[in-house]
Design a protein around this motif. Structure first.
Motif, PDB file in Angstrom:
ATOM      1  N   ARG A   1       0.500  -1.246  -0.087  1.00  0.00           N
ATOM      2  CA  ARG A   1      -0.222  -0.177  -0.290  1.00  0.00           C
ATOM      3  C   ARG A   1       0.888   1.369   0.264  1.00  0.00           C
ATOM      4  NH1 ARG A   1      -5.419   0.779   1.531  1.00  0.00           N
ATOM      5  NH2 ARG A   1      -6.071   2.586   2.021  1.00  0.00           N
ATOM      6  N   ALA A   2       0.516   2.612  -1.117  1.00  0.00           N
ATOM      7  CA  ALA A   2       1.003   3.342  -0.940  1.00  0.00           C
ATOM      8  C   ALA A   2       1.266   4.064   0.861  1.00  0.00           C
ATOM      9  CB  ALA A   2       0.665   4.432  -1.635  1.00  0.00           C
ATOM     10  N   PRO A   3       2.078   5.114   0.864  1.00  0.00           N
ATOM     11  CA  PRO A   3       1.749   5.819   2.532  1.00  0.00           C
ATOM     12  C   PRO A   3       0.957   5.918   2.510  1.00  0.00           C
ATOM     13  CG  PRO A   3       4.235   6.060   0.973  1.00  0.00           C
ATOM     14  CD  PRO A   3       3.523   5.384  -0.067  1.00  0.00           C
ATOM     15  N   GLU A   4       0.344   6.768   3.715  1.00  0.00           N
ATOM     16  CA  GLU A   4      -0.675   7.186   4.060  1.00  0.00           C
ATOM     17  C   GLU A   4      -0.290   8.879   4.773  1.00  0.00           C
ATOM     18  OE1 GLU A   4      -3.870   4.987   6.558  1.00  0.00           O
ATOM     19  OE2 GLU A   4      -4.079   4.156   4.909  1.00  0.00           O
ATOM     20  N   GLY A   5      -0.525   9.781   4.680  1.00  0.00           N
ATOM     21  CA  GLY A   5      -0.822  10.833   4.661  1.00  0.00           C
ATOM     22  C   GLY A   5       0.489  11.989   4.132  1.00  0.00           C
ATOM     23  N   THR A   6       1.182  12.612   4.156  1.00  0.00           N
ATOM     24  CA  THR A   6       2.095  13.181   3.671  1.00  0.00           C
ATOM     25  C   THR A   6       3.574  13.423   4.667  1.00  0.00           C
ATOM     26  OG1 THR A   6       1.277  16.178   4.305  1.00  0.00           O
ATOM     27  CG2 THR A   6       0.492  14.288   2.498  1.00  0.00           C
ATOM     28  N   TYR A   7       4.326  13.349   3.301  1.00  0.00           N
ATOM     29  CA  TYR A   7       5.842  13.544   4.684  1.00  0.00           C
ATOM     30  C   TYR A   7       6.429  15.274   3.594  1.00  0.00           C
ATOM     31  CZ  TYR A   7       6.450   8.768   3.704  1.00  0.00           C
ATOM     32  OH  TYR A   7       6.705   6.438   4.013  1.00  0.00           O
TER      33      TYR A   7
END
Length: 295
Positions: free
Chosen positions: A33-39
């Motif tokens: 799964r792609a990362p959730e939220g933002t960096y």
């Protein structure tokens, strides 16, 4: 459109100028799964082959934690600018991709960038090879002890993306015999080059303004029709050559959502991102989305 007519349109489009309206082959990697939220987003620059006939100044945006690269390995997007443009002029889009969990590497092409000493539109045909140089360099860099990005690049998962002449450059990277590292492409206000879309089918996303006077939308549609694999076409209704790439302008939110989920789907194998694609851009007053062979 006949082949001769299409070639004439491509030449005319490239001559018109392409800056935005503003400003290790490896085996399969398990799906995730792609990362959730933002960096947070970090940035670095380097020059590839500085003593060669074609040095490339490369800007890299990456997911960050404090002053360091965020933990983990991240897929990579090679982003190509248009004529008389620079990587920084596309940062409204590229930094947001980095915040979503991608490393974005953007070369400044030696003879089509803004401020080039010997500017020539004809050099676009050489730029796909430059894009591949960037990929090979990043593969080596990932294994270089002491480099801040070492161990953080998923070198089995690359995408290519670009605007205008950079879109043509992107298409030109998808040729017969290419490395399977290059998994997908995003062509913005561009079209195909000779030899494009050969070899193994790869998912492609096309983004184009229906009133583009520099590269007519028919050029993008012709390239879309040539792609043998999964493909989608996002039309920006009544828009021109790139105003929708500017944060806050009509269409930017839809372009960002669609391109980001396309990259999540093709580079992270995220099925939830794939299912969002038909609705990411849904705004009957601004956009029209069509697709074939996509989830």
């Amino acid at each position: 459109m006949g082949a001769k007519r299409l070639a004439a349109v491509l030449v005319t489009a490239l001559l018109a100028g392409c800056a935005p309206a503003t400003a290790a082959t490896g085996g399969p990697v398990p799906a995730r799964r792609a990362p959730e939220g933002t960096y947070a987003v970090g940035v670095r620059t380097f020059t590839l082959d500085p003593g060669s006939a074609r040095p490339l100044a490369v800007t890299v945006w990456y997911p960050a934690e404090g002053r360091a690269v965020a933990p983990g390995r991240f897929p990579v997007v090679v982003y190509s600018h248009g004529l008389d443009s620079l990587p920084v002029l596309h940062s409204g889009l590229t930094t947001r991709w980095a915040a979503a969990g991608f490393v974005v590497a953007a070369p400044a092409y030696p003879h089509t960038r803004r401020g080039a000493a010997h500017f020539t539109r004809a050099d676009v045909r050489h730029q796909p090879a430059d894009g591949w140089r960037v990929i090979r360099h990043l593969v080596r860099l990932d294994g270089r002890p002491g480099d801040p990005l070492a161990g953080h690049l998923d070198v089995t998962r690359f995408a290519a993306a670009g605007h205008s002449a950079g879109g043509f450059t992107t298409a030109g990277m998808f040729t017969s015999g290419r490395s399977p590292r290059l998994r997908s492409g995003v062509v913005i206000a561009g079209g195909g080059l000779a030899g494009s879309f050969a070899g193994p089918a790869a998912p492609m996303l096309f983004v184009h303004g229906t009133a583009d006077a520099v590269v007519p939308v028919t050029v993008g549609r012709a390239a879309y029709d040539r792609t043998p694999g999964p493909a989608a076409f996002l039309s920006l209704l009544g828009q021109g050559h790139g105003e929708y790439l500017t944060p806050g302008r009509p269409g930017f939110a839809q372009v960002l959502a669609t391109t980001t989920d396309f990259l999540r789907w093709t580079l992270y194998d995220d099925p939830t991102a794939a299912r969002r694609l038909p609705t990411d851009a849904h705004n009957p007053a601004l956009t029209h989305y069509t697709a074939r062979h996509t989830p």
